[in-house]
Scaffold this active site. Structure first.
Site, PDB file in Angstrom:
ATOM      1  N   ASP A  24       0.833  -1.201   0.000  1.00 51.62           N
ATOM      2  CA  ASP A  24       0.000   0.000   0.000  1.00 51.62           C
ATOM      3  C   ASP A  24       0.874   1.260   0.000  1.00 51.62           C
ATOM      4  O   ASP A  24       0.633   2.197  -0.760  1.00 51.62           O
ATOM      5  CB  ASP A  24      -0.895  -0.060   1.249  1.00 51.62           C
ATOM      6  N   GLU A  48      -2.040  -5.086  -3.747  1.00 51.31           N
ATOM      7  CA  GLU A  48      -1.087  -4.413  -2.863  1.00 51.31           C
ATOM      8  C   GLU A  48      -0.088  -5.410  -2.269  1.00 51.31           C
ATOM      9  O   GLU A  48       1.096  -5.107  -2.126  1.00 51.31           O
ATOM     10  CB  GLU A  48      -1.837  -3.683  -1.742  1.00 51.31           C
TER      11      GLU A  48
END
Lengths: 234, 234
Positions: free
Chosen positions: A52, A124
């Site tokens: 992320d 992610e």
């Protein structure tokens, strides 16, 4: 299945993992770990935490340098649109990652494999694993293969104002001078109308009118964009 | 004033900017730009956008590798505590950045120089400028001088569970084996009490009791932390 993924990554993105267990972890959902406790697997959630942040920086850096006219508020909004759940789920599907994630039976039966939140986390987690295994440059290269072309093709243009969207479309092949000029204004002071034209590389692309110069410029850019889109579809 | 800042950065952090105008931009609040329109300055907001992402990745990477026992949820919580407004404002003050930011008169008179949100933005803008001017390694080195020692000294321990906080304190000088052992359990099945000791490097640091092994371990870590704190204050 892992072998098919390894081949896909190699052929489509020239990505070759050194540590295959990291790649496996990225594609292991917690529901799979819970149903196979004897295997002592680790799920992909910590990798997602890291991925992320990797994604956030690479996109921020790209936007900062490629949208020099945009103020902070608009950069933040645009970034949020690009890294939001729906968008990342779409990128995961573009990469066919949905075919390779290991799910528990319950998750599989409730269509977890198509759920945006799960696919977003998967994308992610993959970036986190790639970052650890190959470093930030490799993560950037991957993002520049998968995400940036979509931005440049206008996938997020609806989130930009028209002038920014036009700039993005015109400048994707290098710098080009875009000029807005006031060509006429008319009417009494209290209801003045402005007419603006937008040129790129010396060629007129659109005309727009509005109650302020700014509004007329936006309109001109909108007209130019619509025209470019029509031409590209021919 | 800029000269004083340049010297401070050089002497305290060994940071030497190549492009001083980037440093100036980082220390220019929008209120200053608005009051000095003839100077055609740029405020620090776009740099803040970039610095925010730089900080997020460097802290995430640190937490990922140094808190290997923490699940994603707790990593996310800890990261949020470290990069939140109050914390970053504190780091900005630690660096004396509040003395150098250029504010408009209105902002100055309403105590903008001490406002957490302004100082937080300033800190992020500085990181953004450092990242552009010197690259990511330099930004990381700076963060490892300013933020990481605070984490290791326990500034965010209240946000961690006691076992994590103890691990952080004990392992700041390198890996050390921390062991929790059940030394006794007593009482009837419906109100059992567990007694646990925590050892590090073979030395008993604390004893704790609780209604579950987990609770007793947390208590033992809490006792050990309190004891270590007392000793370090002597």
């Amino acid at each position: 299945m892992m072998e098919k993924l390894i081949n896909l990554l190699k052929e489509k993105y020239e990505v070759i993992f050194k540590d295959i267990s990291l790649l496996e972890q990225a594609f292991t959902h917690s529901s799979y770990v819970n149903e196979h406790r004897h295997l002592e697997l680790t799920d992909n959630e910590r990798l997602e935490f890291l991925g992320d942040a990797v994604l956030e920086l690479i996109i921020s850096d790209y936007l900062f340098h490629n949208f020099q006219e945009l103020p902070e508020g608009k950069l933040t909004k645009l970034r949020a649109t690009i890294v939001r759940e729906d968008s990342l789920a779409m990128f995961a599907k573009d990469c066919q990652f949905d075919q390779f994630v290991r799910l528990g039976k319950g998750e599989e039966n409730s269509n977890g494999r198509t759920r945006a939140s799960l696919l977003c986390d998967l994308f992610e987690a993959f970036l986190g694993a790639l970052f650890i295994d190959q470093g930030q440059v490799a993560a950037k290269t991957f993002i520049y293969q998968v995400i940036i072309p979509k931005i440049e093709a206008g996938a997020f243009s609806h989130e930009m104002d028209h002038k920014t969207a036009l700039q993005e479309v015109l400048q994707k092949n290098g710098d080009i001078l875009i000029e807005y000029s006031l060509i006429n204004e008319e009417g009494p002071a209290h209801s003045r109308v402005f007419h603006v034209e937008v040129k790129a590389g010396g060629k007129v692309l659109g005309l727009g009118s509005g109650k302020s110069k700014k509004a007329a410029e936006q309109k001109a850019a909108e007209v130019a964009l619509a025209d470019l889109k029509k031409k590209s579809q021919r």
